[in-house]
Scaffold this motif. Structure first.
Motif, PDB file in Angstrom:
ATOM      1  N   PRO A 274       0.813  -1.216   0.000  1.00  0.00           N
ATOM      2  CA  PRO A 274       0.000   0.000   0.000  1.00  0.00           C
ATOM      3  C   PRO A 274       0.847   1.267   0.000  1.00  0.00           C
ATOM      4  N   LEU A 275       0.259   2.311  -0.572  1.00  0.00           N
ATOM      5  CA  LEU A 275       0.869   3.635  -0.525  1.00  0.00           C
ATOM      6  C   LEU A 275       0.491   4.261   0.816  1.00  0.00           C
ATOM      7  N   LEU A 276       1.386   4.185   1.769  1.00  0.00           N
ATOM      8  CA  LEU A 276       1.107   4.722   3.091  1.00  0.00           C
ATOM      9  C   LEU A 276       1.257   6.239   3.099  1.00  0.00           C
ATOM     10  N   ARG A 277       0.367   6.901   3.804  1.00  0.00           N
ATOM     11  CA  ARG A 277       0.418   8.364   3.874  1.00  0.00           C
ATOM     12  C   ARG A 277       1.725   8.846   4.497  1.00  0.00           C
ATOM     13  N   LEU A 278       2.233   9.940   3.940  1.00  0.00           N
ATOM     14  CA  LEU A 278       3.267  10.722   4.593  1.00  0.00           C
ATOM     15  C   LEU A 278       2.584  11.942   5.208  1.00  0.00           C
ATOM     16  N   LEU A 279       3.200  12.550   6.193  1.00  0.00           N
ATOM     17  CA  LEU A 279       2.653  13.778   6.782  1.00  0.00           C
ATOM     18  C   LEU A 279       3.659  14.893   6.570  1.00  0.00           C
ATOM     19  N   ASP A 280       3.224  15.971   5.890  1.00  0.00           N
ATOM     20  CA  ASP A 280       4.143  17.061   5.564  1.00  0.00           C
ATOM     21  C   ASP A 280       4.478  17.885   6.805  1.00  0.00           C
ATOM     22  N   ILE A 281       5.190  18.982   6.607  1.00  0.00           N
ATOM     23  CA  ILE A 281       5.693  19.742   7.755  1.00  0.00           C
ATOM     24  C   ILE A 281       4.568  20.370   8.569  1.00  0.00           C
ATOM     25  N   ASN A 282       3.361  20.474   7.995  1.00  0.00           N
ATOM     26  CA  ASN A 282       2.205  20.976   8.736  1.00  0.00           C
ATOM     27  C   ASN A 282       1.264  19.856   9.169  1.00  0.00           C
ATOM     28  N   GLY A 283       1.687  18.612   8.975  1.00  0.00           N
ATOM     29  CA  GLY A 283       0.864  17.481   9.391  1.00  0.00           C
ATOM     30  C   GLY A 283      -0.227  17.102   8.431  1.00  0.00           C
ATOM     31  N   VAL A 284      -0.181  17.642   7.196  1.00  0.00           N
ATOM     32  CA  VAL A 284      -1.182  17.311   6.181  1.00  0.00           C
ATOM     33  C   VAL A 284      -0.706  16.088   5.393  1.00  0.00           C
ATOM     34  N   TYR A 294       2.337  21.255   1.754  1.00  0.00           N
ATOM     35  CA  TYR A 294       3.222  22.189   2.450  1.00  0.00           C
ATOM     36  C   TYR A 294       4.639  21.631   2.401  1.00  0.00           C
ATOM     37  N   PRO A 295       5.338  21.866   1.297  1.00  0.00           N
ATOM     38  CA  PRO A 295       6.668  21.271   1.128  1.00  0.00           C
ATOM     39  C   PRO A 295       7.705  21.973   1.993  1.00  0.00           C
ATOM     40  N   PRO A 296       8.759  21.264   2.352  1.00  0.00           N
ATOM     41  CA  PRO A 296       9.850  21.909   3.096  1.00  0.00           C
ATOM     42  C   PRO A 296      10.526  22.975   2.245  1.00  0.00           C
ATOM     43  N   GLU A 297      11.033  24.018   2.900  1.00  0.00           N
ATOM     44  CA  GLU A 297      11.571  25.170   2.175  1.00  0.00           C
ATOM     45  C   GLU A 297      13.083  25.289   2.266  1.00  0.00           C
ATOM     46  N   ASN A 298      13.734  24.371   2.983  1.00  0.00           N
ATOM     47  CA  ASN A 298      15.192  24.427   3.074  1.00  0.00           C
ATOM     48  C   ASN A 298      15.718  23.037   3.398  1.00  0.00           C
ATOM     49  N   LYS A 299      17.042  22.930   3.465  1.00  0.00           N
ATOM     50  CA  LYS A 299      17.659  21.622   3.681  1.00  0.00           C
ATOM     51  C   LYS A 299      17.249  21.017   5.012  1.00  0.00           C
ATOM     52  N   GLU A 300      17.262  21.805   6.074  1.00  0.00           N
ATOM     53  CA  GLU A 300      16.967  21.271   7.392  1.00  0.00           C
ATOM     54  C   GLU A 300      15.522  20.811   7.498  1.00  0.00           C
ATOM     55  N   PHE A 305      11.657  16.499   7.760  1.00  0.00           N
ATOM     56  CA  PHE A 305      10.456  15.884   7.179  1.00  0.00           C
ATOM     57  C   PHE A 305      10.677  14.393   6.926  1.00  0.00           C
ATOM     58  N   LEU A 306      11.816  14.048   6.344  1.00  0.00           N
ATOM     59  CA  LEU A 306      12.121  12.643   6.077  1.00  0.00           C
ATOM     60  C   LEU A 306      12.341  11.856   7.361  1.00  0.00           C
ATOM     61  N   MET A 307      13.035  12.461   8.311  1.00  0.00           N
ATOM     62  CA  MET A 307      13.285  11.780   9.577  1.00  0.00           C
ATOM     63  C   MET A 307      11.983  11.562  10.355  1.00  0.00           C
ATOM     64  N   LYS A 335      14.839  22.675  -6.464  1.00  0.00           N
ATOM     65  CA  LYS A 335      15.169  22.946  -5.067  1.00  0.00           C
ATOM     66  C   LYS A 335      16.592  22.451  -4.804  1.00  0.00           C
ATOM     67  N   ASP A 336      17.554  23.367  -4.844  1.00  0.00           N
ATOM     68  CA  ASP A 336      18.954  22.943  -4.733  1.00  0.00           C
ATOM     69  C   ASP A 336      19.291  22.364  -3.368  1.00  0.00           C
ATOM     70  N   PHE A 337      18.416  22.575  -2.361  1.00  0.00           N
ATOM     71  CA  PHE A 337      18.666  22.028  -1.029  1.00  0.00           C
ATOM     72  C   PHE A 337      18.163  20.594  -0.892  1.00  0.00           C
ATOM     73  N   ALA A 338      17.325  20.122  -1.845  1.00  0.00           N
ATOM     74  CA  ALA A 338      16.659  18.829  -1.679  1.00  0.00           C
ATOM     75  C   ALA A 338      17.632  17.660  -1.749  1.00  0.00           C
ATOM     76  N   LEU A 339      18.531  17.676  -2.730  1.00  0.00           N
ATOM     77  CA  LEU A 339      19.462  16.557  -2.895  1.00  0.00           C
ATOM     78  C   LEU A 339      20.370  16.382  -1.673  1.00  0.00           C
ATOM     79  N   PRO A 340      21.055  17.427  -1.199  1.00  0.00           N
ATOM     80  CA  PRO A 340      21.882  17.232   0.007  1.00  0.00           C
ATOM     81  C   PRO A 340      21.082  16.822   1.231  1.00  0.00           C
ATOM     82  N   ALA A 341      19.817  17.248   1.313  1.00  0.00           N
ATOM     83  CA  ALA A 341      18.976  16.847   2.442  1.00  0.00           C
ATOM     84  C   ALA A 341      18.663  15.357   2.384  1.00  0.00           C
TER      85      ALA A 341
END
Length: 439
Positions: A274-284, A294-300, A305-307, A335-341
């Motif tokens: 199954p495609l299990l839900r992820l919860l974004d930075i605002n819990g959506v 509500y996507p993350p806006e920087n590397k941290e 979000f992934l952690m 998003k140049d911060f996405a790959l290093p994150a």
């Protein structure tokens, strides 16, 4: 329905009913007051309203799958599993690996191939059994570089099927006929065999575009064409801290699903990742790492979000964490911060000796034979695959009606040289004819 929701709904209805049943005071012209009993019909309507409210909440809370009549006595591994939050074979959390399955839905192209090489570099990252980290690509025909797709397969990736056309119309997949489904599944299977040189028995999984189930027609076709699993149905908890769901089989009828049409009949032996839900930075809730409201806006923020998704699984029942990417290349480009994150996330979780990045098919193989951590390094389906290199030249995407045999195997550069040679011969012949006429 959770006790909290039940309590809130029940309290609301009881208050309304109490207020409705109380007699009200009426004042006559001379100032005297008397009691007027409430309209019993109105009270009946409120009773019905409360009942409907309870039913709505209950049904809303039960939109997650339930396999009707399925239990540990009539559904046993390796061929049947009821799913839900329970760990297979009654193993404990400490005894099992945390599986992470990265899936990719965008075509493999020259533009995004380097990102695969960066993220899954075997010289930098490996599983605790010293085998390379891998993932699953749900491939389609349009824009796919089959040579690079073959290279990923040679590196240990699973190449699964997402249809030959990948129509971006939910209504098509909802109502496609059996013949349309068969064409989508079998023609793309043939393409993967012919152009990416993937053996038929290695093409095991399917995901419908737009994550749109096609009802029983879809699952009949998958079962009849020899597929091991589907990964289309969206489900999962909506609150971090609650154990998430394990893969299951369609040996029993599915009670409901979030996105209709749901399969309603039995399809014995066919698995669902199954495609299990992820919860974004605002819990959506969202489905894809790179496509949240509500996507993350920087590397941290991206790393956190992934952690958050990882810890949700790792600290509860270790159900497989499926990280889906809708368009990895575009996300990393924009998003140049996405790959290093993402790299930071990979390196962090791979420091644990019970975390394994596996393919969807490898996860299903573990489900069929739940192997404790103490024996996981001897678990054959997770063994290392001999990595070989494929020479990719121009190798444009094959078109329908492409010539077969020797002529069809010629690369584009070869055809260019053939055409130039023909033109040169024509020019030489023309010049010789002119010279002979002058003489």
């Amino acid at each position: 329905m959770t006790p909290q929701v039940f309590g809130i709904t029940g309290t609301y209805c009881i208050l309304i009913l109490d207020m409705s049943l109380l007699p009200k005071a009426a004042t006559m012209a001379d100032g005297r007051q008397y009691c007027v009993h409430r309209d019993q019909g109105r009270v009946l309507y409120i009773y019905l309203g409360c009942f409907m409210s309870f039913m709505y909440v209950c049904l809303s809370a039960s939109t997650e799958f339930q396999m009707i009549g399925c239990n540990n006595e009539n559904c046993k591994l390796p061929d049947c599993y009821c799913g839900g939050p329970n760990i297979p074979d009654n193993l404990t959390v400490a005894e099992i690996p945390q599986m992470i399955i990265t899936t990719f839905s965008d075509p493999v192209t020259r533009e995004n191939f380097d990102y695969y090489k960066i993220l899954f570099n075997p010289h930098i990252r490996a599983n605790p059994n010293f085998c390379p980290v891998v993932g699953t690509v749900f491939a389609t025909h349009n824009n796919t570089n089959y040579c690079m797709l073959e290279q990923l397969y040679k590196w240990g990736f699973e190449i699964a099927n997402s249809g030959v056309t990948r129509k971006q119309l939910a209504d098509f997949w909802k109502s496609a006929s059996p013949d349309e489904w068969r064409l989508e599944v079998t023609e793309m299977t043939d393409n993967l065999m012919k152009y990416a040189h993937i053996p038929r028995n290695e093409i095991k999984g399917w995901r419908t575009p737009l994550n749109q189930p096609g009802g029983d027609t879809q699952y009949d076709i998958l079962l009849n064409t020899g597929y091991l699993y589907d990964s289309t149905i969206l489900t999962g908890e909506q609150s971090i801290g609650n154990p998430n769901f394990w893969p299951f089989t369609f040996d029993f009828r599915l009670s409901s699903c979030i996105t209709p049409p749901c399969p309603r009949e039995r399809h014995p032996g066919l698995w669902e990742l199954p495609l299990l839900r992820l919860l974004d930075i605002n819990g959506v809730a969202c489905t894809f790492v790179d496509h949240c409201s509500y996507p993350p806006e920087n590397k941290e923020e991206t790393y956190e979000f992934l952690m958050k998704q990882f810890n949700w699984h790792y600290r509860t029942n270790k159900a497989p964490l499926v990280l889906n990417f809708a368009n990895m290349g575009k996300w990393f480009d924009d998003k140049d911060f996405a790959l290093p994150a993402v790299e930071k996330f990979l390196d962090e979780v791979l420091e644990k000796d019970d975390v394994y990045f596996v393919t969807a098919a490898q996860a299903i193989e573990w489900m069929k034979d739940p192997t404790p951590l103490k024996h996981i390094k001897e678990f054959t389906p997770w063994g290392c695959k001999l990595r070989t290199k494929v020479k990719c030249k121009i190798n444009a995407q094959p078109k329908k009606g492409v010539m077969s045999g020797f002529l069809g195997s010629l690369n584009l550069w070869a055809w260019e040289w053939v055409i130039m040679a023909i033109i040169l011969l024509v020019l030489i012949r023309r010049d010789r004819d002119r010279d002979s006429q002058k003489n």
